[in-house]
Design a protein around this motif. Structure first.
Motif, PDB file in Angstrom:
ATOM      1  N   UNK A 254       0.821  -1.209   0.000  1.00 23.64           N
ATOM      2  CA  UNK A 254       0.000   0.000   0.000  1.00 23.64           C
ATOM      3  C   UNK A 254       0.857   1.262   0.000  1.00 23.64           C
ATOM      4  N   UNK A 255       2.009   1.214   0.683  1.00 23.03           N
ATOM      5  CA  UNK A 255       2.912   2.366   0.672  1.00 23.03           C
ATOM      6  C   UNK A 255       3.508   2.567  -0.711  1.00 23.03           C
ATOM      7  N   UNK A 256       3.774   1.474  -1.412  1.00 24.00           N
ATOM      8  CA  UNK A 256       4.252   1.596  -2.797  1.00 24.00           C
ATOM      9  C   UNK A 256       3.217   2.295  -3.669  1.00 24.00           C
ATOM     10  N   UNK A 257       1.951   1.985  -3.457  1.00 19.91           N
ATOM     11  CA  UNK A 257       0.894   2.652  -4.225  1.00 19.91           C
ATOM     12  C   UNK A 257       0.874   4.149  -3.923  1.00 19.91           C
ATOM     13  N   UNK A 258       1.037   4.510  -2.654  1.00 14.16           N
ATOM     14  CA  UNK A 258       1.067   5.927  -2.291  1.00 14.16           C
ATOM     15  C   UNK A 258       2.291   6.613  -2.888  1.00 14.16           C
ATOM     16  N   UNK A 259       3.441   5.929  -2.835  1.00 16.35           N
ATOM     17  CA  UNK A 259       4.670   6.500  -3.391  1.00 16.35           C
ATOM     18  C   UNK A 259       4.541   6.727  -4.892  1.00 16.35           C
ATOM     19  N   UNK A 260       3.940   5.764  -5.592  1.00 18.33           N
ATOM     20  CA  UNK A 260       3.762   5.906  -7.033  1.00 18.33           C
ATOM     21  C   UNK A 260       2.819   7.055  -7.365  1.00 18.33           C
ATOM     22  N   UNK A 261       1.748   7.175  -6.597  1.00 23.57           N
ATOM     23  CA  UNK A 261       0.802   8.271  -6.832  1.00 23.57           C
ATOM     24  C   UNK A 261       1.461   9.620  -6.570  1.00 23.57           C
ATOM     25  N   UNK A 262       2.240   9.709  -5.496  1.00 17.81           N
ATOM     26  CA  UNK A 262       2.925  10.961  -5.178  1.00 17.81           C
ATOM     27  C   UNK A 262       3.946  11.308  -6.254  1.00 17.81           C
ATOM     28  N   UNK A 263       4.731  10.330  -6.699  1.00 23.38           N
ATOM     29  CA  UNK A 263       5.740  10.593  -7.727  1.00 23.38           C
ATOM     30  C   UNK A 263       5.083  11.109  -9.007  1.00 23.38           C
ATOM     31  N   UNK A 264       3.939  10.538  -9.342  1.00 15.96           N
ATOM     32  CA  UNK A 264       3.243  10.956 -10.560  1.00 15.96           C
ATOM     33  C   UNK A 264       2.816  12.417 -10.493  1.00 15.96           C
ATOM     34  N   UNK A 265       2.200  12.830  -9.371  1.00 18.06           N
ATOM     35  CA  UNK A 265       1.721  14.218  -9.294  1.00 18.06           C
ATOM     36  C   UNK A 265       2.881  15.200  -9.164  1.00 18.06           C
ATOM     37  N   UNK A 266       3.963  14.789  -8.524  1.00 20.36           N
ATOM     38  CA  UNK A 266       5.127  15.664  -8.420  1.00 20.36           C
ATOM     39  C   UNK A 266       5.711  15.951  -9.792  1.00 20.36           C
ATOM     40  N   UNK A 267       5.886  14.902 -10.587  1.00 24.11           N
ATOM     41  CA  UNK A 267       6.500  15.086 -11.901  1.00 24.11           C
ATOM     42  C   UNK A 267       5.547  15.726 -12.900  1.00 24.11           C
ATOM     43  N   UNK A 268       4.249  15.561 -12.703  1.00 28.78           N
ATOM     44  CA  UNK A 268       3.279  16.227 -13.568  1.00 28.78           C
ATOM     45  C   UNK A 268       3.300  17.740 -13.365  1.00 28.78           C
ATOM     46  N   UNK A 269       3.514  18.157 -12.116  1.00 32.58           N
ATOM     47  CA  UNK A 269       3.433  19.588 -11.805  1.00 32.58           C
ATOM     48  C   UNK A 269       4.754  20.302 -12.034  1.00 32.58           C
ATOM     49  N   UNK A 270       5.868  19.649 -11.723  1.00 33.73           N
ATOM     50  CA  UNK A 270       7.174  20.299 -11.792  1.00 33.73           C
ATOM     51  C   UNK A 270       8.003  19.643 -12.892  1.00 33.73           C
ATOM     52  N   UNK A 271       7.967  20.215 -14.095  1.00 36.11           N
ATOM     53  CA  UNK A 271       8.647  19.630 -15.246  1.00 36.11           C
ATOM     54  C   UNK A 271      10.152  19.890 -15.241  1.00 36.11           C
ATOM     55  N   UNK A 272      10.623  20.757 -14.355  1.00 33.47           N
ATOM     56  CA  UNK A 272      12.043  21.088 -14.311  1.00 33.47           C
ATOM     57  C   UNK A 272      12.819  20.266 -13.292  1.00 33.47           C
ATOM     58  N   UNK A 273      12.111  19.393 -12.581  1.00 32.44           N
ATOM     59  CA  UNK A 273      12.746  18.561 -11.558  1.00 32.44           C
ATOM     60  C   UNK A 273      12.338  17.109 -11.780  1.00 32.44           C
ATOM     61  N   UNK A 274      13.315  16.223 -11.737  1.00 35.68           N
ATOM     62  CA  UNK A 274      13.012  14.789 -11.766  1.00 35.68           C
ATOM     63  C   UNK A 274      12.831  14.313 -10.333  1.00 35.68           C
ATOM     64  N   UNK A 275      11.614  13.967  -9.991  1.00 43.14           N
ATOM     65  CA  UNK A 275      11.314  13.483  -8.645  1.00 43.14           C
ATOM     66  C   UNK A 275      11.278  11.960  -8.644  1.00 43.14           C
ATOM     67  N   UNK A 276      11.961  11.350  -7.690  1.00 42.10           N
ATOM     68  CA  UNK A 276      11.903   9.912  -7.515  1.00 42.10           C
ATOM     69  C   UNK A 276      11.582   9.647  -6.045  1.00 42.10           C
ATOM     70  N   UNK A 277      10.510   8.879  -5.810  1.00 45.57           N
ATOM     71  CA  UNK A 277      10.036   8.638  -4.453  1.00 45.57           C
ATOM     72  C   UNK A 277      10.511   7.258  -3.999  1.00 45.57           C
ATOM     73  N   UNK A 278      11.165   7.229  -2.858  1.00 43.42           N
ATOM     74  CA  UNK A 278      11.697   6.007  -2.265  1.00 43.42           C
ATOM     75  C   UNK A 278      10.930   5.693  -0.982  1.00 43.42           C
ATOM     76  N   UNK A 279      11.020   4.450  -0.551  1.00 44.74           N
ATOM     77  CA  UNK A 279      10.349   4.007   0.672  1.00 44.74           C
ATOM     78  C   UNK A 279      11.392   3.491   1.655  1.00 44.74           C
ATOM     79  N   UNK A 280      11.306   3.954   2.902  1.00 48.23           N
ATOM     80  CA  UNK A 280      12.157   3.439   3.974  1.00 48.23           C
ATOM     81  C   UNK A 280      11.263   3.043   5.142  1.00 48.23           C
ATOM     82  N   UNK A 281      11.302   1.782   5.504  1.00 45.78           N
ATOM     83  CA  UNK A 281      10.529   1.284   6.637  1.00 45.78           C
ATOM     84  C   UNK A 281      11.424   1.227   7.881  1.00 45.78           C
ATOM     85  N   UNK A 282      10.795   1.374   9.018  1.00 42.56           N
ATOM     86  CA  UNK A 282      11.588   1.446  10.252  1.00 42.56           C
ATOM     87  C   UNK A 282      11.951   0.069  10.804  1.00 42.56           C
TER      88      UNK A 282
END
Length: 355
Positions: free
Chosen positions: A72-100
């Motif tokens: 489920x966190x991967x799904x959230x990370x993918x959704x966040x990465x998509x909206x970040x890169x859709x809005x900011x075309x001058x930055x390559x955003x890559x979303x990573x996951x770190x569990x405790x």
């Protein structure tokens, strides 16, 4: 093109029955959870993990023998990465996951981030309310992992966002859906929303941890949104779940509030207010254990609100927090009030009180 790494933090969970005991050991061996010096903490963690593992395996058996949290966190990370890169075309955003407390740990994720070679890093806990036992522990763990491998890109952390508009909007929408269903099924029945959060030992709160105060702010913000939508035909209570051990925990407990609701003859709508993803505390505790408890007491109606998951308003809120973190001039920033301390000054363990 500028490169930005966004690291989302979550608790983690066992990925197989044989992972349950080591997961529990990692949890209880964290000094933020059990404040004992080693080797005493190590020994206590070993003992607790061994004793609790059989019960925990039965809990995870309800979910196929493992936690759904990473998926489920991967799904959230993918959704966040998509909206970040859709809005900011001058930055390559890559979303990573770190569990405790289970894979992927911060050490593994930090190595992946270093390979990406970002110009900046934003740390984003998937805990809306700050606690030293959750976001605080994850941020400290990340710093150690990054330092070990020489990952020194400029880094800013969002410590908390208990009243972030996107988060609150998503919770309000989830509640509204359930309220409408309950009204249709039980016309005229009085309704009580139980806002449930994971509990903490009282001594942690007494020591200046702001978690409970922030939970209360989240609930107030949710009520304001619901009332603005004309939804006010209910009462509410804040309660806490998942208590373990003999020490005194913050309250009231969800068991106490379910008992009170049964005595008052009201329908219950349980809303997980500190969890943004489904896991054992929602799918087993709330959906099975506390539902059974409510039915045994004769509660007239028991419904549970879904966590925000990938609700568009929540993901949009996370996007705003990432942009805010990238603009922040401090190492740790509050998502609730830009760069100033959000918590009262009595919360001496607030993330910003020492930044």
């Amino acid at each position: 093109m500028k490169k930005r790494a966004v690291v989302v933090f979550n608790l983690g969970g066992p990925d197989a029955p044989q992972s349950v005991q080591p997961f529990l050991f990692n949890l209880f061996n964290d000094p933020a959870i059990i404040a004992l010096p080693n080797p005493l903490r190590w020994l206590v963690a070993k003992l607790i993990a061994k004793r609790r593992a059989p019960v925990a395996r039965k809990i995870y058996a309800h979910m196929g023998g493992k936690s759904p949290l990473l998926e489920l966190t991967r799904e959230q990370a993918a959704a966040l990465q998509s909206v970040l890169n859709d809005e900011d075309k001058n930055v390559q955003n890559l979303v990573f996951i770190a569990m405790r407390y289970w894979r992927p740990f911060s050490d593994e994720t930090a190595r992946e981030v270093k390979k990406f070679d970002p110009d900046e890093i934003v740390l984003l806990p998937l805990y809306p309310q700050f606690s030293t036992t959750t976001s605080g522990s994850s941020i400290r763990d990340w710093k150690k992992s990054a330092a070990r491998i020489g990952l020194n890109a400029p880094t800013h952390a969002i410590c908390c966002y208990p009243v972030d508009p996107g988060f609150i909007e998503a919770v309000g929408a989830r509640i509204e859906d359930v309220l409408n269903r309950v009204r249709k099924a039980s016309s005229g029945m009085k309704i009580r929303i139980l806002f449930s959060a994971h509990g903490l030992p009282k001594k942690i709160i007494d020591g200046g941890d702001p978690y409970q105060w922030q939970v209360e702010r989240t609930v107030k913000a949710c009520l304001d949104v619901l009332n603005a939508r004309g939804l006010d035909d209910f009462d509410h209570a804040i309660c806490y779940q998942s208590r373990v051990g003999p020490m005194q925990w913050i309250g009231p407990s969800i068991e106490d509030e379910i008992s009170r609701a049964a005595a008052d003859g009201v329908a219950i709508v349980v809303t997980p207010i500190a969890f943004v993803s489904e896991h054992s505390e929602t799918r087993v505790e709330l959906d099975i254990e506390y539902r059974d408890f409510a039915e045994r007491l004769g509660v007239l109606s028991y419904s549970r609100v879904d966590t925000v998951g990938t609700h568009p308003a929540f993901i949009s809120g996370l996007r705003h927090l990432v942009f805010q973190g990238a603009r922040c001039t401090q190492e740790i920033c509050s998502g609730s009030c830009e760069e100033s301390q959000y918590c009262p000054h009595s919360a001496i363990r607030c993330a910003l009180s020492k930044s």
